[in-house]
Design a protein around this motif. Structure first.
Motif, PDB file in Angstrom:
ATOM      1  N   GLY A  39      68.667  51.882  39.724  1.00 22.08           N
ATOM      2  CA  GLY A  39      68.818  51.579  41.139  1.00 22.08           C
ATOM      3  C   GLY A  39      68.120  50.310  41.579  1.00 22.08           C
ATOM      4  O   GLY A  39      68.135  49.953  42.752  1.00 22.08           O
ATOM      5  N   LYS A  40      67.501  49.574  40.654  1.00 18.28           N
ATOM      6  CA  LYS A  40      66.804  48.353  40.984  1.00 18.28           C
ATOM      7  C   LYS A  40      67.804  47.213  41.172  1.00 18.28           C
ATOM      8  O   LYS A  40      68.765  47.077  40.422  1.00 18.28           O
ATOM      9  CB  LYS A  40      65.815  47.986  39.869  1.00 18.28           C
ATOM     10  N   ILE A  41      67.561  46.384  42.167  1.00 18.96           N
ATOM     11  CA  ILE A  41      68.445  45.248  42.424  1.00 18.96           C
ATOM     12  C   ILE A  41      68.406  44.284  41.249  1.00 18.96           C
ATOM     13  O   ILE A  41      67.323  43.892  40.773  1.00 18.96           O
ATOM     14  CB  ILE A  41      68.039  44.521  43.721  1.00 18.96           C
ATOM     15  N   ALA A  42      69.571  43.886  40.761  1.00 19.60           N
ATOM     16  CA  ALA A  42      69.664  42.916  39.666  1.00 19.60           C
ATOM     17  C   ALA A  42      69.525  41.517  40.235  1.00 19.60           C
ATOM     18  O   ALA A  42      70.186  41.141  41.210  1.00 19.60           O
ATOM     19  CB  ALA A  42      71.007  43.070  38.955  1.00 19.60           C
ATOM     20  N   VAL A  43      68.661  40.736  39.632  1.00 16.25           N
ATOM     21  CA  VAL A  43      68.363  39.385  40.113  1.00 16.25           C
ATOM     22  C   VAL A  43      69.416  38.401  39.629  1.00 16.25           C
ATOM     23  O   VAL A  43      69.857  38.447  38.472  1.00 16.25           O
ATOM     24  CB  VAL A  43      66.963  38.953  39.613  1.00 16.25           C
ATOM     25  N   ASN A  44      69.825  37.500  40.504  1.00 14.96           N
ATOM     26  CA  ASN A  44      70.695  36.384  40.131  1.00 14.96           C
ATOM     27  C   ASN A  44      69.826  35.342  39.436  1.00 14.96           C
ATOM     28  O   ASN A  44      69.032  34.665  40.072  1.00 14.96           O
ATOM     29  CB  ASN A  44      71.361  35.800  41.370  1.00 14.96           C
ATOM     30  N   ARG A  45      69.967  35.200  38.119  1.00 16.44           N
ATOM     31  CA  ARG A  45      69.075  34.328  37.354  1.00 16.44           C
ATOM     32  C   ARG A  45      69.590  32.906  37.230  1.00 16.44           C
ATOM     33  O   ARG A  45      68.858  32.021  36.801  1.00 16.44           O
ATOM     34  CB  ARG A  45      68.851  34.914  35.960  1.00 16.44           C
ATOM     35  N   LYS A  46      70.834  32.671  37.575  1.00 17.71           N
ATOM     36  CA  LYS A  46      71.391  31.325  37.492  1.00 17.71           C
ATOM     37  C   LYS A  46      72.111  30.972  38.794  1.00 17.71           C
ATOM     38  O   LYS A  46      73.326  30.795  38.841  1.00 17.71           O
ATOM     39  CB  LYS A  46      72.350  31.219  36.305  1.00 17.71           C
ATOM     40  N   PRO A  47      71.343  30.867  39.873  1.00 18.55           N
ATOM     41  CA  PRO A  47      71.978  30.594  41.169  1.00 18.55           C
ATOM     42  C   PRO A  47      72.486  29.146  41.247  1.00 18.55           C
ATOM     43  O   PRO A  47      71.930  28.244  40.630  1.00 18.55           O
ATOM     44  CB  PRO A  47      70.834  30.814  42.161  1.00 18.55           C
ATOM     45  N   ASN A  48      73.526  28.963  42.006  1.00 19.99           N
ATOM     46  CA  ASN A  48      74.059  27.629  42.271  1.00 19.99           C
ATOM     47  C   ASN A  48      73.184  26.973  43.338  1.00 19.99           C
ATOM     48  O   ASN A  48      73.068  27.495  44.454  1.00 19.99           O
ATOM     49  CB  ASN A  48      75.502  27.740  42.760  1.00 19.99           C
ATOM     50  N   PRO A  49      72.552  25.834  43.046  1.00 17.92           N
ATOM     51  CA  PRO A  49      71.652  25.223  44.029  1.00 17.92           C
ATOM     52  C   PRO A  49      72.369  24.448  45.134  1.00 17.92           C
ATOM     53  O   PRO A  49      71.723  23.981  46.074  1.00 17.92           O
ATOM     54  CB  PRO A  49      70.808  24.279  43.171  1.00 17.92           C
ATOM     55  N   ALA A  50      73.678  24.312  45.046  1.00 16.97           N
ATOM     56  CA  ALA A  50      74.412  23.530  46.051  1.00 16.97           C
ATOM     57  C   ALA A  50      74.388  24.237  47.398  1.00 16.97           C
ATOM     58  O   ALA A  50      74.490  25.462  47.473  1.00 16.97           O
ATOM     59  CB  ALA A  50      75.850  23.326  45.595  1.00 16.97           C
ATOM     60  N   PRO A  51      74.263  23.480  48.492  1.00 16.64           N
ATOM     61  CA  PRO A  51      74.307  24.093  49.820  1.00 16.64           C
ATOM     62  C   PRO A  51      75.631  24.825  50.061  1.00 16.64           C
ATOM     63  O   PRO A  51      76.687  24.391  49.608  1.00 16.64           O
ATOM     64  CB  PRO A  51      74.170  22.895  50.767  1.00 16.64           C
ATOM     65  N   MET A  52      75.550  25.937  50.758  1.00 13.62           N
ATOM     66  CA  MET A  52      76.721  26.742  51.086  1.00 13.62           C
ATOM     67  C   MET A  52      77.030  26.621  52.577  1.00 13.62           C
ATOM     68  O   MET A  52      76.153  26.319  53.387  1.00 13.62           O
ATOM     69  CB  MET A  52      76.467  28.212  50.745  1.00 13.62           C
ATOM     70  N   SER A  53      78.266  26.914  52.931  1.00 11.56           N
ATOM     71  CA  SER A  53      78.616  27.027  54.339  1.00 11.56           C
ATOM     72  C   SER A  53      77.884  28.229  54.921  1.00 11.56           C
ATOM     73  O   SER A  53      77.442  29.116  54.180  1.00 11.56           O
ATOM     74  CB  SER A  53      80.120  27.218  54.494  1.00 11.56           C
ATOM     75  N   PRO A  54      77.725  28.296  56.233  1.00 10.05           N
ATOM     76  CA  PRO A  54      77.075  29.470  56.818  1.00 10.05           C
ATOM     77  C   PRO A  54      77.737  30.780  56.404  1.00 10.05           C
ATOM     78  O   PRO A  54      77.050  31.760  56.103  1.00 10.05           O
ATOM     79  CB  PRO A  54      77.208  29.227  58.324  1.00 10.05           C
ATOM     80  N   GLU A  55      79.073  30.783  56.365  1.00 15.85           N
ATOM     81  CA  GLU A  55      79.782  32.005  56.015  1.00 15.85           C
ATOM     82  C   GLU A  55      79.490  32.423  54.579  1.00 15.85           C
ATOM     83  O   GLU A  55      79.258  33.611  54.305  1.00 15.85           O
ATOM     84  CB  GLU A  55      81.288  31.818  56.226  1.00 15.85           C
ATOM     85  N   GLU A  56      79.497  31.463  53.655  1.00 14.89           N
ATOM     86  CA  GLU A  56      79.213  31.777  52.258  1.00 14.89           C
ATOM     87  C   GLU A  56      77.760  32.199  52.080  1.00 14.89           C
ATOM     88  O   GLU A  56      77.445  33.119  51.316  1.00 14.89           O
ATOM     89  CB  GLU A  56      79.535  30.575  51.362  1.00 14.89           C
ATOM     90  N   SER A  57      76.858  31.527  52.776  1.00 12.84           N
ATOM     91  CA  SER A  57      75.447  31.879  52.673  1.00 12.84           C
ATOM     92  C   SER A  57      75.210  33.304  53.162  1.00 12.84           C
ATOM     93  O   SER A  57      74.469  34.075  52.543  1.00 12.84           O
ATOM     94  CB  SER A  57      74.598  30.899  53.484  1.00 12.84           C
ATOM     95  N   MET A  58      75.868  33.688  54.247  1.00 16.66           N
ATOM     96  CA  MET A  58      75.708  35.037  54.776  1.00 16.66           C
ATOM     97  C   MET A  58      76.173  36.091  53.784  1.00 16.66           C
ATOM     98  O   MET A  58      75.596  37.190  53.702  1.00 16.66           O
ATOM     99  CB  MET A  58      76.471  35.169  56.097  1.00 16.66           C
ATOM    100  N   LYS A  59      77.193  35.766  53.001  1.00 19.17           N
ATOM    101  CA  LYS A  59      77.688  36.708  52.003  1.00 19.17           C
ATOM    102  C   LYS A  59      76.671  36.926  50.886  1.00 19.17           C
ATOM    103  O   LYS A  59      76.762  37.904  50.144  1.00 19.17           O
ATOM    104  CB  LYS A  59      78.992  36.197  51.407  1.00 19.17           C
ATOM    105  N   ASN A  60      75.721  36.007  50.752  1.00 17.70           N
ATOM    106  CA  ASN A  60      74.717  36.085  49.692  1.00 17.70           C
ATOM    107  C   ASN A  60      73.388  36.640  50.184  1.00 17.70           C
ATOM    108  O   ASN A  60      72.385  36.567  49.475  1.00 17.70           O
ATOM    109  CB  ASN A  60      74.504  34.707  49.074  1.00 17.70           C
ATOM    110  N   ILE A  61      73.376  37.163  51.400  1.00 19.18           N
ATOM    111  CA  ILE A  61      72.150  37.716  51.970  1.00 19.18           C
ATOM    112  C   ILE A  61      72.233  39.235  51.995  1.00 19.18           C
ATOM    113  O   ILE A  61      73.198  39.800  52.511  1.00 19.18           O
ATOM    114  CB  ILE A  61      71.909  37.174  53.392  1.00 19.18           C
TER     115      ILE A  61
END
Length: 742
Positions: A39-61
């Motif tokens: 049940g532990k949250i799996a960490v994203n170990r290779k995130p994309n450092p490029a800026p996201m649109s607000p909508e895309e960023s919200m999907k990653n929160i």
């Protein structure tokens, strides 16, 4: 940034106001996490450092089930937002630090190109659709306080505070008046300067760092010295009952000095939270952590400990689940997360506990998500200010020899500038309130009922406006509210409103001493301090019986108020409460710390009396600087601070390097220090202070060498000048190996 966005941003720069339509859906699905078998949250170990649109960023929160984010404003409407506040009509002021770390060296950071925007939601859907540049050409504005149509503003590197007002209704300030004047340049690093300007329940205005609070009277801020600073750095919170919460990124301390108001003295328990609370739980690998590998978890490279704690607030609204009310919200921009802490009061002792087991209230897999502030809004929602900036550490920590610099460059985080988002957190079924703020337009009589509002923003805004107006016609209904209103919060606000108006009489005050609610009794005792010293005997006669109050919080307030009353009865009350350590443990510990403070100051005074006037001035000046800057990490007594089991910086008290060759200390203050000290590695570097003049450096060192249990020869500006010339051209921090080899 695409062509359309570039044109929009250009339009913002050229025009004083814009209309902006946000097409973000009401709820964006924001539970992006995967969980393992445990049940532990799996960490994203290779995130994309490029800026996201607000909508895309919200999907990653990530947010817990039932909670959702809504976008309130984003670029180009706002750029580099760091703080928000609402006027009485619900319009939002936004501080923008438009020159903050625009490249990895902080080029042009001190140019006056920042702004304060005024945002409006004209159709009541919760999204800002109109933006106006309220004030332009500011130097990194850091503190704002809306009054009654006026806005108080402070800029970085300056301690003057101005009032701005829009008198013709075009959304732009056209009147500027100074309300607090010192003309003393503040040369402290950007991260170590004051923040806050918070109008608290007691009608005092508080800031971090300095041992001063203010009252706004006759269109001026009147400073009131406190016995000790509350400390802190970026962010200051208050709860429904006027308790303040500070934090210190430099000391890696997410919350402190919340046991008692700072005007009674600084006081903390070592166990007010534990190591488990200090551990943070990002959902993304965290490349840019000051302190390097010791701040990473080995298995997933996530931040393991608070390091950039700031922007805290107590949720005081009425549109989120009731169990969130009164919880402490702490932003952690390096970890790309927001902590929710449960505030537990046990017989007057406050402790903090993470609301979730090895998880956070909010966490993002977007590397550019940078939560830096939080607040309860007029609509009852929780607001989060996301600077959405690539670099979140000031230039002193990104120098050519730093750990951070290559990490930032590898990910290209230095390229993300000029963006920013403001979100609000809502819950399933949330609907925008039909009742919209119009408090600036209301009569004083119409403001009084809002002191009973379920949302703390409405209560405190109504109180502030009534105190500023001082309309005597509302005194009778306020007095009636103290005695008859069914809401304890209404009775508390009515007491403080009368107090702030100068209309609280002893009959009403003493009536509240016997209120059925403990928090009202506590408030009455606190408010009685403004009747001293003219009515000492009469006030103490009413306070003294409450030393037997069944509520520990009331007894604590009795003791704290009595601490500064000059009478035998007050001394007897303090002595009585000290003799019952089991039932008054919080006060017993607080009083012991206070008495140590007095003893330390007396020792310092004795040492000062033995010095020549020039030496005495050096030490006194250095003491002021130490308390504003150095005690954050080294402790007010120089013995270091312990946060859980962590120590952010070495002790200076009884330190052989402090009383030894002064050249070593001069070099450290001029150019900074990194690496182990006496075999111990600390999570942060000692930043260079060489941008300050020789007298500044000399005074700090002279204080350290002649206080905190140390005794050695003072250091003069001429001593500093010699070392500065000798080490001219150095651009990197020293190490102890280098210093000990010379």
């Amino acid at each position: 940034m695409n062509k359309k966005q570039t044109l929009s941003l250009g339009g913002m720069m050229l025009g004083a106001a814009i209309l902006y339509t946000c097409s973000t859906p009401r709820y964006v699905k924001n539970n992006p996490v995967q969980r393992d078998a445990d049940g532990k949250i799996a960490v994203n170990r290779k995130p994309n450092p490029a800026p996201m649109s607000p909508e895309e960023s919200m999907k990653n929160i990530y947010l817990p089930k039932g909670y959702h984010l809504q976008l309130v404003a984003s670029e180009p409407m706002v750029s580099e937002p760091v703080a928000i506040a609402w006027d009485g009509n619900g319009r939002m002021f936004v501080c923008e630090m438009n020159t903050y770390m625009q490249d990895i060296d902080g080029t042009g950071e001190n140019k006056s190109l920042s702004r304060i925007k005024l945002l409006e939601d004209t159709n009541g859907d919760g999204k800002m659709d109109k933006a106006t540049i309220f004030i332009d050409s500011l130097l990194l504005p850091r503190m704002i306080l809306p009054l009654d149509g006026r806005l108080l503003v402070n800029e970085t590197y300056n301690e003057n505070i101005y009032s701005y007002e829009d008198t013709n209704g075009d959304g732009k300030a056209d009147v500027k008046k100074i309300v607090y004047k010192t003309d003393v340049a503040d040369t402290r690093n950007l991260e170590h300067q004051r923040s806050g300007l918070l109008w608290n329940l007691d009608n005092r205005i508080y800031v971090t760092v300095d041992a001063t609070r203010y009252r706004f009277m006759n269109d001026k801020l009147i400073p009131q010295p406190m016995i000790e600073s509350g400390g802190g750095q970026w962010g200051l919170a208050n709860d429904d009952y006027g308790k303040l919460y500070f934090s210190s990124a430099g000391g890696e301390n997410p919350a402190f000095n919340f046991q008692q108001p700072p005007h009674y003295g600084s006081f903390n328990f070592n166990d007010q939270f534990n190591d488990e609370f200090q551990a943070v739980w990002p959902i993304v690998s965290t490349p840019d952590v000051q302190g390097g590998p010791q701040r990473y978890r080995k298995d997933d490279s996530t931040l393991n400990h608070f390091t950039a704690c700031n922007g805290q607030s107590i949720y005081r609204g009425d549109k989120l689940p009731a169990d969130l009310k009164g919880d402490l919200i702490i932003c952690e921009p390096v970890g790309r997360l927001v902590r929710r802490a449960k505030v537990v009061n046990t017989n007057g002792k406050i402790t903090l506990v993470n609301a979730y087991q090895k998880e956070e209230f909010m966490a993002s897999a977007d590397l550019n998500f940078r939560p830096v502030n939080s607040a309860t809004g007029p609509d009852g929602a929780l607001y989060i200010v996301d600077m959405y900036h690539g670099i979140i550490q000031e230039g002193n920590w990104t120098r050519s020899d730093s750990y951070l610099r290559p990490q930032i460059q590898k990910k290209g985080l230095d390229k993300n500038i000029g963006r920013g988002r403001i979100y609000r957190v809502v819950y399933d079924g949330f609907k925008d309130p039909k009742k919209r703020p119009d408090l600036l337009k209301r009569s004083s009589a119409e403001l009084v009922p809002e002191l009973a509002n379920a949302n703390g923003w409405w209560r405190e805004t109504a109180q502030k406006l009534l105190v500023l107006r001082k309309d005597a016609s509302v005194v009778p209904p306020l007095e009636s509210m103290v005695k008859t209103n069914l809401s304890p919060m209404a009775r508390i606000h009515a007491l403080w409103t009368l107090n702030g108006m100068g209309a609280l009489n002893k009959d009403v005050l003493f009536y509240a001493f016997n209120d059925a609610d403990a928090q009202v009794r506590k408030t009455a005792i606190w408010a009685s301090e403004d009747f001293l010293p003219e009515n000492t005997d009469e006030v103490m006669a009413k306070i003294e019986p409450l030393k037997l109050d069944p509520n520990a919080n009331v007894r604590m307030q009795v003791a704290l108020t009595s601490r500064f009353i000059k009478s035998q009865k007050a001394d007897d009350v303090v002595a009585y409460l000290r003799k019952a350590p089991a039932s008054n443990a919080a006060f017993v510990a607080s009083q012991a710390k206070y008495e140590r403070l007095l003893a330390d100051r007396e020792r310092s005074a004795r040492n000062a009396r033995a010095m020549a006037d020039a030496e005495k001035k050096l030490v006194l000046d250095g003491g002021v600087i130490f308390k504003q800057l150095c005690q954050t990490c080294h402790g007010s007594d120089g013995k270091g601070i312990t946060v859980g089991s962590s120590t952010p910086a070495p002790a200076l008290a009884n330190n052989k390097d402090v009383v030894g060759d002064p050249e070593k200390l001069i070099k450290i203050l001029l150019h900074g220090l990194k690496g182990p000290v006496d075999g111990k590695t600390y999570p942060d570097v000692m930043p260079a202070l060489g941008h300050n003049d020789d007298a500044y450096i000399a005074s700090v060192i002279s204080f350290i060498r002649n206080d905190l249990g140390n005794k050695a020869k003072v250091v003069t500006a001429a001593d500093v000048k010699k070392v500065r010339e000798k080490t001219q051209g150095r651009t990197t921090n020293w190490t102890m190996d280098e210093l000990n080899a010379k």
